[in-house]
Motif scaffolding. Structure first.
Motif, PDB file in Angstrom:
ATOM      1  N   ASN A   1     -10.369  -2.832 -11.312  1.00 10.55           N
ATOM      2  CA  ASN A   1      -9.536  -3.824 -11.721  1.00 10.55           C
ATOM      3  C   ASN A   1      -8.957  -3.254 -13.321  1.00 10.55           C
ATOM      4  O   ASN A   1      -7.648  -3.460 -13.432  1.00 10.55           O
ATOM      5  N   ASP A   2      -9.747  -2.817 -14.026  1.00 14.07           N
ATOM      6  CA  ASP A   2      -9.230  -2.546 -15.673  1.00 14.07           C
ATOM      7  C   ASP A   2      -8.997  -1.040 -15.844  1.00 14.07           C
ATOM      8  O   ASP A   2      -8.327  -0.750 -16.901  1.00 14.07           O
ATOM      9  N   VAL A   3      -9.544  -0.132 -14.811  1.00 14.37           N
ATOM     10  CA  VAL A   3      -9.437   1.118 -15.250  1.00 14.37           C
ATOM     11  C   VAL A   3      -8.360   2.013 -14.221  1.00 14.37           C
ATOM     12  O   VAL A   3      -7.424   2.670 -14.324  1.00 14.37           O
ATOM     13  N   LEU A   4      -8.740   1.708 -12.682  1.00 11.75           N
ATOM     14  CA  LEU A   4      -8.117   2.299 -11.688  1.00 11.75           C
ATOM     15  C   LEU A   4      -6.901   1.852 -11.189  1.00 11.75           C
ATOM     16  O   LEU A   4      -5.920   2.469 -10.966  1.00 11.75           O
ATOM     17  N   ARG A   5      -6.993   0.733 -11.061  1.00 13.50           N
ATOM     18  CA  ARG A   5      -5.743  -0.195 -10.571  1.00 13.50           C
ATOM     19  C   ARG A   5      -4.402  -0.148 -11.565  1.00 13.50           C
ATOM     20  O   ARG A   5      -3.467   0.289 -10.978  1.00 13.50           O
ATOM     21  N   PRO A   6      -4.619  -0.066 -12.747  1.00  9.96           N
ATOM     22  CA  PRO A   6      -3.418   0.408 -13.907  1.00  9.96           C
ATOM     23  C   PRO A   6      -2.873   1.499 -13.596  1.00  9.96           C
ATOM     24  O   PRO A   6      -1.755   1.709 -13.608  1.00  9.96           O
ATOM     25  N   GLN A   7      -3.778   2.658 -12.802  1.00  9.93           N
ATOM     26  CA  GLN A   7      -3.202   3.987 -12.498  1.00  9.93           C
ATOM     27  C   GLN A   7      -2.655   4.215 -11.189  1.00  9.93           C
ATOM     28  O   GLN A   7      -1.730   4.789 -11.126  1.00  9.93           O
ATOM     29  N   SER A   8      -3.096   3.287 -10.236  1.00 13.41           N
ATOM     30  CA  SER A   8      -2.556   3.331  -8.991  1.00 13.41           C
ATOM     31  C   SER A   8      -2.884   2.000  -8.282  1.00 13.41           C
ATOM     32  O   SER A   8      -3.979   1.632  -8.188  1.00 13.41           O
ATOM     33  N   LYS A   9      -1.662   1.218  -8.081  1.00 12.66           N
ATOM     34  CA  LYS A   9      -1.892  -0.172  -7.314  1.00 12.66           C
ATOM     35  C   LYS A   9      -2.605  -0.030  -5.954  1.00 12.66           C
ATOM     36  O   LYS A   9      -3.153  -1.142  -5.412  1.00 12.66           O
ATOM     37  N   GLU A  10      -2.582   1.227  -5.231  1.00 12.85           N
ATOM     38  CA  GLU A  10      -3.035   1.179  -4.076  1.00 12.85           C
ATOM     39  C   GLU A  10      -4.394   1.146  -4.040  1.00 12.85           C
ATOM     40  O   GLU A  10      -5.287   0.826  -3.082  1.00 12.85           O
TER      41      GLU A  10
END
Length: 260
Positions: free
Chosen positions: A245-254
């Motif tokens: 939620n805090d690291v990966l999703r901001p980089q890729s919404k997928e």
């Protein structure tokens, strides 16, 4: 992490609360309610994240190819799963039998497949839910569609509403059950198989037939598995979700917790 609300006692209280909530509520007398996701796992507070609500269509079931149709009572609406020409994890629903009191969601969602059979359109099915919510959810703010979900909010609470159909697919689940494993235990594996699955109204992204495709989901089985992790495993799982939620999703919404 116990201080932050991830200890076993508070998790159990949360799970018991949502289980009781589901048992007491039938959605406007027409749809069975099942809480899924982090709320059913006891991992989030009431306002910490949205609540995943599966709205199960009553008296309706879809069957994997090879399952004996005679085991399904005659009053139930019956569909056959067609996985041909669909991506893995998706299917089409062919109408096998319409019950004597066919639910409006089904009747309004049927369409032809071009070969004399009737399919259920996932797109029309969602539109039907949208209209249902517009008429019944007074005082609730309806939010933009997200995948198969039609979220809404009331005050600080957000609910992801996904209308679904029960699915009997022992062949698919047996493939999972036959894997070599150390976890979960054989009795939990058997319980997961008995739970079956759901199909939800969303097609494979990019498919030219996604308006009639449905995603095969195992929400209650996933909850059962998470609830059988030990305390250390649960906390590692929570940390992984935080990273998503805090690291990966901001980089890729997928990348979502669904992927996890």
């Amino acid at each position: 992490m116990d201080i932050l609300g991830y200890g076993p006692d508070i998790r159990k209280k949360r799970k018991d609360h949502y289980k009781e909530w589901d048992e007491l509520h039938v959605y406007h007398g027409e749809i069975i309610l099942i809480t899924a996701g982090s709320k059913a796992e006891g991992l989030t507070c009431a306002c910490e994240s949205d609540r995943d609500a599966i709205l199960v269509l009553p008296n309706t079931v879809c069957l994997e190819d090879g399952v004996d149709k005679s085991i399904i009572p005659g009053h139930m609406n019956l569909f056959e799963m067609n996985i041909q020409s669909c991506n893995a994890g998706y299917c089409r629903l062919l109408l096998a039998r319409l019950g004597p009191s066919g639910h409006p969601s089904i009747i309004d969602s049927l369409c032809g497949d071009g070969y004399g059979k009737r399919l259920m359109s996932s797109e029309r099915f969602v539109d039907n839910l949208k209209e249902f919510m517009r008429l019944h959810n007074v005082g609730v703010k309806n939010l933009a569609r997200a995948g198969p979900s039609l979220p809404n909010s009331y005050g600080p609470f957000i609910v992801d509403n996904v209308k679904a159909i029960r699915c009997i697919c022992p062949g698919i689940l047996q493939k999972w059950a036959s894997r070599a494993r150390h976890w979960p235990s054989p009795d939990i594996v058997e319980k997961v198989i008995a739970m079956g699955a759901f199909v939800t109204p969303i097609g494979f992204k990019g498919s030219k037939h996604n308006h009639v495709e449905w995603r095969i989901c195992f929400n209650t089985s996933e909850t059962k598995l998470v609830n059988n992790l030990n305390d250390t495993q649960v906390k590692i799982y929570v940390i992984l979700k935080m990273i998503v939620n805090d690291v990966l999703r901001p980089q890729s919404k997928e990348i979502t917790s669904y992927t996890l």
